[in-house]
Design a protein around this motif. Structure first.
Motif, short mmCIF file in Angstrom:
data_model
loop_
_atom_site.label_atom_id
_atom_site.label_comp_id
_atom_site.label_asym_id
_atom_site.label_seq_id
_atom_site.Cartn_x
_atom_site.Cartn_y
_atom_site.Cartn_z
N GLN A 286 0.30 6.75 -6.87
CA GLN A 286 -0.75 7.77 -7.04
C GLN A 286 -0.15 9.17 -7.02
OE1 GLN A 286 -3.30 6.86 -3.76
NE2 GLN A 286 -4.48 5.32 -4.90
N ASN A 287 0.76 9.42 -6.08
CA ASN A 287 1.39 10.74 -5.99
C ASN A 287 2.23 11.04 -7.23
OD1 ASN A 287 0.24 11.16 -3.51
ND2 ASN A 287 2.06 10.59 -2.35
N TYR B 299 0.81 -1.22 0.00
CA TYR B 299 0.00 0.00 0.00
C TYR B 299 0.84 1.27 0.00
CZ TYR B 299 -3.84 -3.16 0.78
OH TYR B 299 -4.74 -4.17 0.62
N GLN B 300 2.03 1.21 0.58
CA GLN B 300 2.89 2.40 0.54
C GLN B 300 3.29 2.74 -0.89
OE1 GLN B 300 6.12 1.50 3.20
NE2 GLN B 300 5.14 2.60 4.88
N ARG C 255 0.38 4.21 -2.85
CA ARG C 255 0.25 5.65 -2.59
C ARG C 255 1.34 6.44 -3.33
NH1 ARG C 255 -2.01 10.16 -1.25
NH2 ARG C 255 -1.03 11.49 0.29
#
Length: 155
Positions: free
Chosen positions: A120-121, A113-114, A117
């Motif tokens: 996404q960024n 999940y890190q 993210r």
């Protein structure tokens, strides 16, 4: 200055010395510097790497502390004059490469999940930069997709 995707402030960076003339110990001819810049670009180096190589290795053994002070032009301006500029801006190319690496990692590790993210960024930054460069350095109809990014990086 605050960071884009965190709540923290950024750390301050170093500043260039406040000078408006080339140091006398670096007396390299501007034409030699320009030819070395074009030579390094043809070897496949990005503009930031070209500046570091000129600082460290120099031209004919003499280091060049600042290309703009020595020639009156930035590295990218020199590359544009000699038709040796890269097809994509360096910052966008680096972000595209990072997004492709993250996307490949996420294909193998779906529970990370890190990195989801981080992907996404990174894609958010790419879209923002694409809006900035669209029409000048990028095609007017450019839209970011993983397939587009992988194709652009293969060229």
């Amino acid at each position: 200055m605050a960071r884009m995707h965190t709540r923290r402030r950024g750390s301050s960076g170093s500043d260039k010395p406040a000078t408006d003339e080339n140091p006398e110990w670096s007396d390299v001819d501007a034409e030699d510097i320009e030819s070395r810049v074009v030579e390094l670009a043809e070897q496949g180096h990005d503009p930031s790497v070209i500046g570091i190589k000129l600082r460290d290795e120099g031209v004919k053994g003499v280091p060049v502390p600042d290309v703009k002070l020595a020639t009156g032009k930035k590295v990218t301006e020199i590359l544009e004059e000699h038709d040796a500029e890269p097809d994509l801006p360096e910052d966008l190319r680096n972000l595209l490469a990072r997004a492709v690496r993250l996307r490949e990692h996420m294909a193998e590790n779906g529970q990370d999940y890190q990195n989801k993210r981080a992907l996404q960024n990174t894609e958010s930054k790419i879209r923002r930069l694409a809006d900035y460069y669209r029409g000048d350095e990028l095609a007017e109809d450019f839209t970011y997709t993983y397939e587009n990014a992988a194709e652009l990086l293969e060229e």
